[in-house]
Design a protein around this motif. Structure first.
Motif, PDB file in Angstrom:
ATOM      1  N   GLY A  19       0.798  -1.227   0.000  1.00  0.00           N
ATOM      2  CA  GLY A  19       0.000   0.000   0.000  1.00  0.00           C
ATOM      3  C   GLY A  19       0.824   1.266   0.000  1.00  0.00           C
ATOM      4  O   GLY A  19       0.283   2.348   0.173  1.00  0.00           O
ATOM      5  N   VAL A  20       2.142   1.152  -0.195  1.00  0.00           N
ATOM      6  CA  VAL A  20       3.003   2.334  -0.281  1.00  0.00           C
ATOM      7  C   VAL A  20       3.687   2.335  -1.646  1.00  0.00           C
ATOM      8  O   VAL A  20       4.254   1.326  -2.055  1.00  0.00           O
ATOM      9  CB  VAL A  20       4.066   2.330   0.842  1.00  0.00           C
ATOM     10  CG1 VAL A  20       5.021   3.518   0.683  1.00  0.00           C
ATOM     11  CG2 VAL A  20       3.388   2.379   2.209  1.00  0.00           C
ATOM     12  N   ARG A  21       3.582   3.436  -2.344  1.00  0.00           N
ATOM     13  CA  ARG A  21       4.156   3.525  -3.694  1.00  0.00           C
ATOM     14  C   ARG A  21       4.932   4.821  -3.864  1.00  0.00           C
ATOM     15  O   ARG A  21       4.524   5.863  -3.380  1.00  0.00           O
ATOM     16  CB  ARG A  21       3.047   3.516  -4.751  1.00  0.00           C
ATOM     17  CG  ARG A  21       2.470   2.157  -5.039  1.00  0.00           C
ATOM     18  CD  ARG A  21       1.885   2.133  -6.447  1.00  0.00           C
ATOM     19  NE  ARG A  21       0.505   2.541  -6.516  1.00  0.00           N
ATOM     20  CZ  ARG A  21       0.024   3.374  -7.428  1.00  0.00           C
ATOM     21  NH1 ARG A  21       0.821   3.952  -8.315  1.00  0.00           N
ATOM     22  NH2 ARG A  21      -1.263   3.658  -7.462  1.00  0.00           N
ATOM     23  N   ARG A  30       6.078   7.708  -6.449  1.00  0.00           N
ATOM     24  CA  ARG A  30       5.705   8.242  -7.753  1.00  0.00           C
ATOM     25  C   ARG A  30       6.636   9.397  -8.102  1.00  0.00           C
ATOM     26  O   ARG A  30       6.678  10.407  -7.409  1.00  0.00           O
ATOM     27  CB  ARG A  30       4.256   8.732  -7.743  1.00  0.00           C
ATOM     28  CG  ARG A  30       3.896   9.426  -9.054  1.00  0.00           C
ATOM     29  CD  ARG A  30       2.431   9.562  -9.221  1.00  0.00           C
ATOM     30  NE  ARG A  30       2.136  10.418 -10.350  1.00  0.00           N
ATOM     31  CZ  ARG A  30       1.243  10.131 -11.284  1.00  0.00           C
ATOM     32  NH1 ARG A  30       0.563   9.014 -11.221  1.00  0.00           N
ATOM     33  NH2 ARG A  30       1.019  10.958 -12.267  1.00  0.00           N
ATOM     34  N   GLU A  63       7.625  12.304 -10.737  1.00  0.00           N
ATOM     35  CA  GLU A  63       7.017  13.068 -11.824  1.00  0.00           C
ATOM     36  C   GLU A  63       8.080  13.618 -12.768  1.00  0.00           C
ATOM     37  O   GLU A  63       7.884  13.654 -13.966  1.00  0.00           O
ATOM     38  CB  GLU A  63       6.218  14.234 -11.241  1.00  0.00           C
ATOM     39  CG  GLU A  63       5.225  13.761 -10.190  1.00  0.00           C
ATOM     40  CD  GLU A  63       3.814  14.147 -10.523  1.00  0.00           C
ATOM     41  OE1 GLU A  63       3.574  15.312 -10.830  1.00  0.00           O
ATOM     42  OE2 GLU A  63       2.953  13.250 -10.478  1.00  0.00           O
ATOM     43  N   PHE A 116       6.760  11.902  -5.110  1.00  0.00           N
ATOM     44  CA  PHE A 116       5.835  11.754  -3.990  1.00  0.00           C
ATOM     45  C   PHE A 116       5.845  10.313  -3.491  1.00  0.00           C
ATOM     46  O   PHE A 116       6.045   9.371  -4.272  1.00  0.00           O
ATOM     47  CB  PHE A 116       4.395  12.081  -4.427  1.00  0.00           C
ATOM     48  CG  PHE A 116       4.207  13.487  -4.895  1.00  0.00           C
ATOM     49  CD1 PHE A 116       3.879  14.493  -3.998  1.00  0.00           C
ATOM     50  CD2 PHE A 116       4.344  13.807  -6.247  1.00  0.00           C
ATOM     51  CE1 PHE A 116       3.693  15.794  -4.441  1.00  0.00           C
ATOM     52  CE2 PHE A 116       4.155  15.108  -6.693  1.00  0.00           C
ATOM     53  CZ  PHE A 116       3.827  16.109  -5.789  1.00  0.00           C
ATOM     54  N   LEU A 145       3.179   7.779  -2.055  1.00  0.00           N
ATOM     55  CA  LEU A 145       1.731   7.608  -1.922  1.00  0.00           C
ATOM     56  C   LEU A 145       1.495   6.533  -0.871  1.00  0.00           C
ATOM     57  O   LEU A 145       1.940   5.401  -1.033  1.00  0.00           O
ATOM     58  CB  LEU A 145       1.119   7.206  -3.265  1.00  0.00           C
ATOM     59  CG  LEU A 145       1.479   8.115  -4.457  1.00  0.00           C
ATOM     60  CD1 LEU A 145       0.834   7.599  -5.737  1.00  0.00           C
ATOM     61  CD2 LEU A 145       1.035   9.550  -4.179  1.00  0.00           C
ATOM     62  N   VAL A 146       0.816   6.908   0.214  1.00  0.00           N
ATOM     63  CA  VAL A 146       0.593   6.011   1.350  1.00  0.00           C
ATOM     64  C   VAL A 146      -0.904   5.963   1.633  1.00  0.00           C
ATOM     65  O   VAL A 146      -1.661   6.801   1.125  1.00  0.00           O
ATOM     66  CB  VAL A 146       1.382   6.497   2.588  1.00  0.00           C
ATOM     67  CG1 VAL A 146       2.879   6.570   2.273  1.00  0.00           C
ATOM     68  CG2 VAL A 146       0.893   7.849   3.079  1.00  0.00           C
ATOM     69  N   PRO A 147      -1.355   4.952   2.423  1.00  0.00           N
ATOM     70  CA  PRO A 147      -2.810   4.799   2.578  1.00  0.00           C
ATOM     71  C   PRO A 147      -3.555   6.063   2.982  1.00  0.00           C
ATOM     72  O   PRO A 147      -4.641   6.305   2.478  1.00  0.00           O
ATOM     73  CB  PRO A 147      -2.909   3.722   3.664  1.00  0.00           C
ATOM     74  CG  PRO A 147      -1.697   2.881   3.470  1.00  0.00           C
ATOM     75  CD  PRO A 147      -0.616   3.855   3.068  1.00  0.00           C
ATOM     76  N   GLU A 148      -2.986   6.877   3.862  1.00  0.00           N
ATOM     77  CA  GLU A 148      -3.755   8.018   4.346  1.00  0.00           C
ATOM     78  C   GLU A 148      -3.405   9.321   3.668  1.00  0.00           C
ATOM     79  O   GLU A 148      -3.940  10.352   4.033  1.00  0.00           O
ATOM     80  CB  GLU A 148      -3.624   8.160   5.868  1.00  0.00           C
ATOM     81  CG  GLU A 148      -2.297   8.697   6.372  1.00  0.00           C
ATOM     82  CD  GLU A 148      -1.207   7.650   6.458  1.00  0.00           C
ATOM     83  OE1 GLU A 148      -1.377   6.577   5.859  1.00  0.00           O
ATOM     84  OE2 GLU A 148      -0.179   7.914   7.111  1.00  0.00           O
ATOM     85  N   GLY A 149      -2.502   9.301   2.691  1.00  0.00           N
ATOM     86  CA  GLY A 149      -2.205  10.585   2.073  1.00  0.00           C
ATOM     87  C   GLY A 149      -1.036  10.562   1.111  1.00  0.00           C
ATOM     88  O   GLY A 149      -0.578   9.510   0.674  1.00  0.00           O
ATOM     89  N   VAL A 150      -0.566  11.762   0.797  1.00  0.00           N
ATOM     90  CA  VAL A 150       0.498  11.973  -0.176  1.00  0.00           C
ATOM     91  C   VAL A 150       1.629  12.733   0.520  1.00  0.00           C
ATOM     92  O   VAL A 150       1.383  13.756   1.148  1.00  0.00           O
ATOM     93  CB  VAL A 150      -0.024  12.803  -1.366  1.00  0.00           C
ATOM     94  CG1 VAL A 150       1.086  13.079  -2.362  1.00  0.00           C
ATOM     95  CG2 VAL A 150      -1.189  12.084  -2.039  1.00  0.00           C
ATOM     96  N   ARG A 200       6.744   5.118  10.700  1.00  0.00           N
ATOM     97  CA  ARG A 200       5.375   5.339  10.234  1.00  0.00           C
ATOM     98  C   ARG A 200       4.809   4.123   9.502  1.00  0.00           C
ATOM     99  O   ARG A 200       3.699   4.169   8.979  1.00  0.00           O
ATOM    100  CB  ARG A 200       5.317   6.566   9.315  1.00  0.00           C
ATOM    101  CG  ARG A 200       5.293   7.880  10.079  1.00  0.00           C
ATOM    102  CD  ARG A 200       5.305   9.065   9.155  1.00  0.00           C
ATOM    103  NE  ARG A 200       6.664   9.373   8.722  1.00  0.00           N
ATOM    104  CZ  ARG A 200       6.968  10.218   7.748  1.00  0.00           C
ATOM    105  NH1 ARG A 200       6.020  10.803   7.071  1.00  0.00           N
ATOM    106  NH2 ARG A 200       8.222  10.447   7.433  1.00  0.00           N
ATOM    107  N   HIS A 214       5.822   2.798   6.740  1.00  0.00           N
ATOM    108  CA  HIS A 214       5.873   2.855   5.281  1.00  0.00           C
ATOM    109  C   HIS A 214       6.956   1.948   4.705  1.00  0.00           C
ATOM    110  O   HIS A 214       6.896   1.556   3.546  1.00  0.00           O
ATOM    111  CB  HIS A 214       6.127   4.289   4.806  1.00  0.00           C
ATOM    112  CG  HIS A 214       5.065   5.264   5.241  1.00  0.00           C
ATOM    113  ND1 HIS A 214       3.769   4.873   5.519  1.00  0.00           N
ATOM    114  CD2 HIS A 214       5.110   6.599   5.464  1.00  0.00           C
ATOM    115  CE1 HIS A 214       3.074   5.935   5.881  1.00  0.00           C
ATOM    116  NE2 HIS A 214       3.855   6.991   5.867  1.00  0.00           N
TER     117      HIS A 214
END
Lengths: 360, 88
Positions: B11-13, B15, B17, B23, B25-30, B82, B84
């Protein structure tokens, strides 16, 4: 000021739900949202959000799987352009077929909520017998290739079951547990006197969570959402109004905060009439409290104004009737006493179950 | 955790750009990453340990391995706190 890049989109697909939890933050006038966007419209909304720079899409409601076609459309459209997708559900309709369709569409993460660690209390809070079904759904999700968070919203009726809630999560092998003290908006605000935990419960809860975090380090992450009526500092709501986050409600209204529809002094735009880009960048509602220029004292001269953004506009409106005031959760607010009074108020013995009531 | 390979939790990616913008990307936010944090994050791939991430970056940026190791350890530990990043 120029608009910053939005990062997250919350899609509230429907306000229908088979549960009646008194802590729901959805608005009281649920019936006003019955004219729901269809799957094709949701695809368009996700596309417009991606063009604005959104990276994460949360699918929620109400119960989003009651609008399963729209939920799958959102996940497909978002995952198709590489966005992160998160399904927030109470799980009672998540059978093998449906969870497989979501995973097949590229879903990254599922959050399922329980009301309490035992069926009797959980079902009393939900107003219907669903606890056992939820445990089955959790098992189904955990056996698939998708990340999972177990969520439990805390309030006076289940705060004393915190140890048992953590123990259940351990038994299930959950890697991520969210223990969220109730945020008082919508139905939760209406039921505030029934839901408000006691000071002893909050103190005990802090200790229980601290001990569990230490003991479960590396095995389970515990996300603990603080009870902001008991804090000295306000929460950095939405990381600032119109700064990173937007919500599209079932009927297409776009909100800077999921609870913002309650602010009757603002006019909110709808994706049926305006582009998401216009609404995000230029609409009256999104620009009203963007940045720091709108801030009154004591926020304007506060060294934390870029950290907590004056707190929550919806809370200022709910408690004080003016969304432009400092969040009363802040101890520096001249109105902080309103929060202390609510904590000290006599508890209610009954609650209003969340129900869709047709008005007119 | 220095001897174990590091990878992102389910669930952690990451990204990326462009060269400057990345960024988590984690379950509860960016979470927006600084360029140096992004360079570390790219090596959290299940193939590298803390030591080998620091070594790789020291060679790439021709930097002293000692200070770089401390920065890498601090960043990875904050992600592990955290939930991650996981080891092994």
């Amino acid at each position: 000021m120029t608009a910053p890049r939005p990062l997250s989109l919350l899609c509230e697909l429907t306000y229908r739900c088979n549960l009646q939890c008194p802590y729901c933050y959805n608005p009281l006038n649920l019936a006003a949202y019955r004219d729901e966007l269809d799957a094709a419209s949701w695809r368009r909304v996700v596309g417009e959000a991606a063009d604005l720079g959104v990276l994460q899409v949360h699918v929620s409601g109400g119960e989003p799987t009651l609008a399963a076609d729209s939920a799958l459309a959102v996940v497909e459209a978002a995952a198709g352009t590489g966005l992160y997708t998160n399904l927030i559900t109470q799980g009672t309709f998540l059978d093998d077929t449906l969870i497989d369709r979501f995973v097949g569409a590229g879903l990254d993460h599922v959050q399922i909520s329980i009301q309490a660690p035992e069926a009797e209390l959980a079902d009393r809070i939900a107003g219907t017998r669903v606890h056992e079904q939820k445990l089955e759904a959790i098992d189904r999700v955990m056996r698939r290739n998708v990340a999972f968070t177990l969520n439990c919203v805390l309030h006076r009726a289940n705060h004393d079951r915190l140890e048992a809630t953590i123990a259940l999560a351990e038994r299930l092998g959950v890697r991520r547990l969210e223990l969220a003290n109730t945020q008082f908006y919508g139905w939760a605000y209406k039921n505030r006197a029934w839901l408000m935990p006691t000071r002893d419960q909050v103190r005990h809860g802090d200790a229980v969570v601290a001990e569990a975090r230490e003991r479960l380090r590396g095995k389970m992450e515990i996300v603990y959402v603080l009870p902001d009526y008991f804090e000295e500092l306000p929460k950095p709501c939405m990381h600032g109004w119109g700064n990173a986050f937007m919500t599209v409600t079932p009927n297409g209204t776009v909100l800077p905060c999921p609870a913002a529809a309650a602010i009757t002094t603002l006019r909110f735009e709808n994706v049926r009439e305006r582009s998401l880009q216009y609404i995000w960048e230029s609409s009256e509602s999104f620009t009203a409290y963007r940045g720091t220029a709108w801030m009154p004292e004591p926020c304007q001269s506060c060294e934390r104004r870029d950290i907590d953004f004056g707190g929550c506009r919806c809370q200022a409106f709910a408690v004080l009737g003016d969304a432009g005031l400092t969040d009363p959760a802040c101890a520096k607010s001249p109105n902080h006493g309103a929060m202390l009074d609510a904590v000290a108020a006599a508890p209610a013995t009954e609650f209003s179950p969340r129900r869709i009531i047709a008005t007119r | 955790m220095s001897a174990e390979n590091l990878r992102f939790a389910p669930g952690v990616r990451l990204r990326r750009e462009n060269e400057r913008v990345a960024f988590l990307l984690v379950p509860e936010g960016v979470v927006e990453l600084s360029p140096s944090a992004a360079a570390i994050a790219e090596l959290i791939d299940g193939e590298h340990t803390l030591d080998s991430i620091a070594q790789t970056l020291a060679e790439r940026f021709d930097a002293p391995a000692g200070t770089l190791h401390a920065d890498v350890a601090e960043f990875c530990e904050s992600l592990r706190e955290r939930g991650h990043v996981i080891a092994g």
